[in-house]
Each structure stands twice: as structure tokens, then as C-alpha cells.
Design a protein around this motif. Structure first.
Motif, PDB file in Angstrom:
ATOM      1  N   LEU A 297       0.812  -1.224   0.000  1.00 20.03           N
ATOM      2  CA  LEU A 297       0.000   0.000   0.000  1.00 20.03           C
ATOM      3  C   LEU A 297       0.839   1.265   0.000  1.00 20.03           C
ATOM      4  O   LEU A 297       0.307   2.360  -0.190  1.00 20.03           O
ATOM      5  CB  LEU A 297      -0.912   0.011   1.234  1.00 20.03           C
ATOM      6  CG  LEU A 297      -1.986  -1.074   1.295  1.00 20.03           C
ATOM      7  CD1 LEU A 297      -2.717  -0.998   2.629  1.00 20.03           C
ATOM      8  CD2 LEU A 297      -2.967  -0.927   0.146  1.00 20.03           C
ATOM      9  N   GLU A 298       2.152   1.140   0.221  1.00 18.73           N
ATOM     10  CA  GLU A 298       2.978   2.324   0.426  1.00 18.73           C
ATOM     11  C   GLU A 298       2.981   3.250  -0.790  1.00 18.73           C
ATOM     12  O   GLU A 298       2.718   4.448  -0.680  1.00 18.73           O
ATOM     13  CB  GLU A 298       4.402   1.893   0.777  1.00 18.73           C
ATOM     14  CG  GLU A 298       5.206   3.002   1.430  1.00 18.73           C
ATOM     15  CD  GLU A 298       6.443   2.455   2.127  1.00 18.73           C
ATOM     16  OE1 GLU A 298       7.312   3.261   2.451  1.00 18.73           O
ATOM     17  OE2 GLU A 298       6.532   1.236   2.341  1.00 18.73           O
ATOM     18  N   PHE A 304      -2.340   8.364  -3.860  1.00 20.26           N
ATOM     19  CA  PHE A 304      -3.629   8.920  -3.420  1.00 20.26           C
ATOM     20  C   PHE A 304      -3.454  10.308  -2.835  1.00 20.26           C
ATOM     21  O   PHE A 304      -4.274  11.194  -3.028  1.00 20.26           O
ATOM     22  CB  PHE A 304      -4.283   8.006  -2.375  1.00 20.26           C
ATOM     23  CG  PHE A 304      -5.254   7.033  -2.956  1.00 20.26           C
ATOM     24  CD1 PHE A 304      -6.303   7.470  -3.757  1.00 20.26           C
ATOM     25  CD2 PHE A 304      -5.134   5.673  -2.713  1.00 20.26           C
ATOM     26  CE1 PHE A 304      -7.215   6.564  -4.298  1.00 20.26           C
ATOM     27  CE2 PHE A 304      -6.034   4.767  -3.254  1.00 20.26           C
ATOM     28  CZ  PHE A 304      -7.079   5.211  -4.044  1.00 20.26           C
ATOM     29  N   ASP A 305      -2.349  10.504  -2.089  1.00 20.05           N
ATOM     30  CA  ASP A 305      -2.127  11.804  -1.475  1.00 20.05           C
ATOM     31  C   ASP A 305      -1.973  12.895  -2.526  1.00 20.05           C
ATOM     32  O   ASP A 305      -2.420  14.021  -2.348  1.00 20.05           O
ATOM     33  CB  ASP A 305      -0.866  11.771  -0.602  1.00 20.05           C
ATOM     34  CG  ASP A 305      -1.113  11.006   0.687  1.00 20.05           C
ATOM     35  OD1 ASP A 305      -2.286  10.838   1.044  1.00 20.05           O
ATOM     36  OD2 ASP A 305      -0.131  10.591   1.324  1.00 20.05           O
ATOM     37  N   LYS A 316      -2.508  -0.324  -9.727  1.00 16.48           N
ATOM     38  CA  LYS A 316      -1.333  -0.752 -10.476  1.00 16.48           C
ATOM     39  C   LYS A 316      -0.105  -0.776  -9.571  1.00 16.48           C
ATOM     40  O   LYS A 316       0.734  -1.680  -9.657  1.00 16.48           O
ATOM     41  CB  LYS A 316      -1.088   0.185 -11.661  1.00 16.48           C
ATOM     42  CG  LYS A 316       0.109  -0.222 -12.507  1.00 16.48           C
ATOM     43  CD  LYS A 316       0.334   0.730 -13.665  1.00 16.48           C
ATOM     44  CE  LYS A 316       1.561   0.316 -14.464  1.00 16.48           C
ATOM     45  NZ  LYS A 316       1.842   1.261 -15.572  1.00 16.48           N
ATOM     46  N   GLU A 317       0.009   0.226  -8.693  1.00 20.16           N
ATOM     47  CA  GLU A 317       1.138   0.270  -7.768  1.00 20.16           C
ATOM     48  C   GLU A 317       1.130  -0.947  -6.851  1.00 20.16           C
ATOM     49  O   GLU A 317       2.180  -1.509  -6.530  1.00 20.16           O
ATOM     50  CB  GLU A 317       1.083   1.559  -6.933  1.00 20.16           C
ATOM     51  CG  GLU A 317       1.307   2.838  -7.721  1.00 20.16           C
ATOM     52  CD  GLU A 317       2.738   2.967  -8.220  1.00 20.16           C
ATOM     53  OE1 GLU A 317       3.623   2.282  -7.676  1.00 20.16           O
ATOM     54  OE2 GLU A 317       2.976   3.756  -9.157  1.00 20.16           O
ATOM     55  N   ILE A 318      -0.053  -1.359  -6.421  1.00 17.22           N
ATOM     56  CA  ILE A 318      -0.163  -2.544  -5.571  1.00 17.22           C
ATOM     57  C   ILE A 318       0.223  -3.790  -6.355  1.00 17.22           C
ATOM     58  O   ILE A 318       0.938  -4.669  -5.868  1.00 17.22           O
ATOM     59  CB  ILE A 318      -1.595  -2.669  -5.003  1.00 17.22           C
ATOM     60  CG1 ILE A 318      -1.892  -1.508  -4.049  1.00 17.22           C
ATOM     61  CG2 ILE A 318      -1.779  -4.006  -4.289  1.00 17.22           C
ATOM     62  CD1 ILE A 318      -3.329  -1.446  -3.583  1.00 17.22           C
ATOM     63  N   GLU A 319      -0.227  -3.848  -7.592  1.00 18.82           N
ATOM     64  CA  GLU A 319       0.041  -5.026  -8.431  1.00 18.82           C
ATOM     65  C   GLU A 319       1.529  -5.179  -8.727  1.00 18.82           C
ATOM     66  O   GLU A 319       2.063  -6.290  -8.745  1.00 18.82           O
ATOM     67  CB  GLU A 319      -0.755  -4.895  -9.730  1.00 18.82           C
ATOM     68  CG  GLU A 319      -0.631  -6.094 -10.674  1.00 18.82           C
ATOM     69  CD  GLU A 319       0.480  -5.916 -11.693  1.00 18.82           C
ATOM     70  OE1 GLU A 319       1.053  -6.935 -12.120  1.00 18.82           O
ATOM     71  OE2 GLU A 319       0.797  -4.763 -12.040  1.00 18.82           O
TER      72      GLU A 319
END
Length: 482
Positions: A297-298, A304-305, A316-319
Motif C-alpha cells: 500500500l505504500e 492517493f495523497d 497498479k502500484e499494488i500489483e
């Protein structure tokens, strides 16, 4: 400190580096015995993780000699670590006549029987708490010094004041001595109580920023230890801004487990100095180390911020988390007087006390270092560009210098200097880390360092604190500090 590492590999990596080969000819450089300690580290090398494996391949391709990153964590897979046994083994090799009186004691007089289980590579140590079945396998103050001191509380030899916010080192100007510490008892945060603790000696260890702040709040109007306007100056920080993120192709999904082990895993000493291609002059840089995010989640949270409402990119970042890694240059500023810590003239904390103000910029050496380091990153990832017709790298991006990243490895705000610097024109502390103008006030955190290392400074901080502490004990027993 139970450091895991391979001394032989480390020595070989330094000896193979271009800068060592370029430097080791003049007589003043010293011989190999001066440079290469052969004493084994307390624990064997930390295992190579998947992230470390990929980084090692790339570093080898770039002509570097990567080694397992030394870290103060009990080696995974090893037997429980017993500090007392390690101290006994170290004392057995300390045969010189200059051993301080404290270290002439037996190991069972110095340390308890506490044991630590080996690291289970859970990865929480990167940014969270380090857990352990008995005591945490990561060596920090909580499970070393404080744990040992806590055992002495029942004997009435030690008092530990929690929820205590130091706000002033009390100072007797006529005597030229510190008399104790004034602090706020914030057990009830909404109703702080001002208290004083008198002391024969005051030892400050608040980190380079907060130590400078505390001393600024103490003593004469300009601050305790600031007679020569050196307190807070020459602050240095690690330049963690320069790094690259590498996302491998989808074929590697699930092969890069960043959550295994510590944040860093392999490192290279090759870029400790970088050479100018034309002048052949050398510029101080640092070490190149593999790093990894600890939580899928980092990156998504960071996105998101900055772009709230965009739903696809965070997914996509999580993937890509399970197939991405980073390389980071651990370099640092050269000392510059204009880089400093003082008291903010406008802002106060929740108790009305002026906060620390940090002034920092990069100099020509730092900007040039970044320019010379970028090709090094390119060489390290060149191996992954392609392999025949197979695509290995999906994306590769370098981050620029970040001037305001000042949280990591702060150093230098109370520089150590010559004992005869009585006017405090160049330094704040003497060789025993005492304030020049208050001979019973000591600073033993990273503030004392005259310059940065391009390495994690904490083991050097610990070693210096043990040196200073041993000296204080010896002087006290002889009645020379009163």
C-alpha cells in the motif's frame, strides 16, 4: 551490537574498488593492515533476499563488488545470540595495555544472560517494530541498554523517567558547569508539570537536531556551547534523494519479495568516491544499496495523497509491488557552516517552546556528485534491459535530489575538535565530547561528527558513546571530574 556481516567480503570489496586502487600509493595512506580489520563480526552475513539477488546481478554487471549489507540484526537461522558470550570473546582478543578500567571487568559483570532469537525475516524492521520470541533480534536501545538498566532499577541504582520532555540543561555560569536538567513531566499531556533533576554530569543524546535545539534553549542567551557561534552549524544529512525504482516485466510477478528481511540487503563500496572523467579528481559520494518497500500500500498511498480520486493508478502500484525494487545512493553533504539548526523565531511546539529550524542547501560537490552517479545507476540496470527477445524491465526511473529530506542520519551540529579550542571558534566539543564551556556536559549522539560518512553512522555513534562513557567512569573514580 550483534552485527551480521562477512568481514572478508567487505574487505575484498573495498580493495577491489577503483578509488582504493587510486588512493593507496602514497605513504600517508597506510598499509593494508591499517585499512582491513580481520576480526570476524559477531554474526554471519544476512542472507541474500530476492531484492538483493537482482541488485547483486546488476552491480556485478556494472563492475562492482556487492556484499551483504552489514546490519545490527541477529543472523537468520543462527543459534540464540548471547551478548555476554560475545563480550567475553571480544575481551579475550583485547590484549593491549590501554583497556579502560570498565572493560577490565569480566563479561558477567558487564552484561546479563539475556538471549535473542535469530531474525525470522518478517520485514517489519524496515518501518515498524521488530518482534522477537524473547527479545527483538534487531539491536536497538530498547532491547540493549534500557533493558539492562531496567534490571538495576529494583536495586535502586537507576531511575528511568518516562514521559519526560527535557527543555533546558541548567548551567552555573560562575562555576562553568552544568547542574542538571529542567524538564516537563507530561504523564498527563494536557497538564505538564515542570521538574528539575540535579546532576554531577549531564549527558545529552537527543539526535543532532534536538540536541542542538536543547542546548540553544540552555545557558547564556545565545545557547550553551555556542560561544563561538558553532552550535548547530555544519549539519549534515544523508542524501537519500538519489535513487532508482525498477519494475520488472510481468513474467517476474511474485518473484521479488520486498517484505523479506531488512530494508537494505546488498551494498557496494565502489561509489564511495567518484572520479571526474576529465580532471581525474575524486568526489566524495557514498555506498550503493538495494532497498525495498515493505508494504504494497505504500506507493499507492503516496499516489492517493497527490492525486485523490484516481482509482486505477494505486491498484497498479499494488500489483507491481511484487516485481519492483530500488537502488539508493547513501551519500551525504560535505559540512557547510550555512547548513545549520537553530531556534525557529515564529513556531513553537504544543508546550510553547521554540521548535528547531533547519536551514539546508546543497553545494557544488553534492550537485556534481549526482551528475557523476547517474551513469552508475544506468550501468547497474543495463543487464536487465533485455535478454535476447525477452523483456526484463517494464519501467525504470531515477528520482532527483531531495534537499528537504532531512530525517535520516542527522550529524555534525556539535562538532568535536581539539581540546585546546578554548574560544570554541571551530568546534563545540573536545575530544571527550565535552562542551568547551561546560566541562561536565557531554554530547554522545551523532552531533559530535565533524563530517558525514556515506555510511550508516549508528555503530560509530555507539562505539564513541562507549569510549566516552568508559572515560567518564574512569575519571569519576579518580575524582577528576568534580
Amino acid at each position: 551490537m550483534g552485527v551480521s556481516g562477512d568481514r572478508g567480503e567487505m574487505n575484498n570489496a573495498v580493495e577491489q574498488s577503483a578509488w582504493y586502487k587510486g588512493f593507496n600509493h602514497p605513504a600517508y595512506f597506510g598499509d593494508k593492515q591499517h585499512w582491513f580489520d580481520t576480526t570476524p563480526l559477531p554474526c554471519g552475513a544476512y542472507p541474500i533476499t530476492p531484492v538483493g539477488h537482482f541488485a547483486k546481478l546488476g552491480m556485478h554487471h556494472a563492475g562492482m563488488w556487492p556484499v551483504p549489507l552489514p546490519c545490527a540484526i541477529v543472523q537468520p537461522g543462527s543459534a540464540p545470540y548471547q551478548t555476554r558470550e560475545k563480550i567475553a570473546a571480544a575481551l579475550a582478543t583485547w590484549t593491549s595495555n590501554d583497556r579502560p578500567e570498565f572493560w577490565q571487568q569480566k563479561a558477567d559483570q558487564i552484561w546479563s544472560e539475556a538471549k535473542r532469537n535469530a531474525c525470522n525475516m518478517c520485514g517489519f524492521c524496515g518501518e515498524y517494530i521488530c518482534w522477537g520470541k524473547e527479545e527483538a533480534p534487531k539491536f536497538g536501545t530498547r532491547v540493549t541498554t534500557l533493558r539492562e538498566l531496567d534490571a538495576l532499577r529494583s536495586e535502586g541504582k537507576v531511575q528511568i523517567h518516562c514521559n519526560a520532555k527535557a527543555i533546558e540543561v541548567m548551567f552555573d555560569k560562575a562555576a562553568g558547569r552544568g547542574t542538571g536538567v529542567r524538564y516537563l513531566d507530561i504523564s498527563d499531556p494536557d497538564n505538564p508539570v515542570l521538574k528539575e533533576q540535579l546532576a554531577d554530569n549531564v549527558i545529552v543524546s537527543c539526535g543532532a537536531i534536538q540536541t542542538a535545539r536543547l542546548l540553544r534553549l540552555s545557558g547564556p542567551p545565545e545557547g550553551l556551547g555556542n560561544r563561538g557561534d558553532q552550535l548547530g552549524r555544519n549539519a549534515t544529512f544523508h542524501l537519500f534523494g538519489l535513487g532508482v525504482k525498477i519494475t520488472l516485466d510481468k513474467a517476474f510477478q511474485g518473484m521479488v519479495h520486498g517484505e523479506f528481511g531488512a530494508t537494505g540487503n546488498v551494498t557496494s563500496y565502489e561509489p564511495y568516491f567518484l572520479q571526474e572523467p576529465v580532471t581525474k579528481n575524486w568526489i566524495k559520494a557514498g555506498t550503493l544499496t538495494s532497498t525495498a518497500k515493505k508494504n504494497p500500500l505504500e506507493n499507492a498511498a503516496a499516489y492517493f495523497d497527490s492525486q485523490r480520486g484516481a482509482a486505477l493508478q494505486p491498484l497498479k502500484e499494488i500489483e507491481t509491488y511484487a516485481r519492483s525494487m530500488e537502488l539508493r545512493l547513501t551519500a551525504d553533504d560535505l559540512p557547510m557552516p550555512r547548513n545549520r539548526v537553530d531556534l525557529d523565531p515564529k513556531h513553537v511546539d504544543e508546550y510553547g517552546i521554540p521548535t528547531a529550524r533547519v536551514t539546508r542547501d546543497l553545494g557544488p560537490n553534492e550537485w556534481r556528485m549526482y551528475e557523476l552517479a547517474l551513469p552508475m545507476f544506468e550501468k547497474s540496470v543495463a543487464k536487465f534491459r533485455s535478454n535476447g527477445n525477452k523483456k526484463i524491465i517494464e519501467t525504470f526511473g531515477a528520482s532527483p535530489a531531495i534537499v528537504d529530506l532531512i530525517g535520516d542520519h542527522q550529524m555534525g551540529t556539535c562538532r568535536m575538535g581539539p581540546d585546546d579550542d578554548v574560544k570554541s571558534e571551530r568546534s563545540v566539543l573536545d575530544s571527550h565530547c565535552r562542551l568547551h564551556e561546560a566541562r561536565n556536559v557531554f554530547v554522545v549522539d551523532s552531533s559530535f561528527m565533524p563530517t558525514g560518512f556515506g555510511l550508516n553512522p549508528m555503530l560509530t555513534v555507539v562505539a564513541n558513546a562507549l569510549r566516552v562513557g568508559s572515560w567518564i567512569v574512569q575519571q569519576e573514580k579518580r575524582g577528576l571530574l568534580s
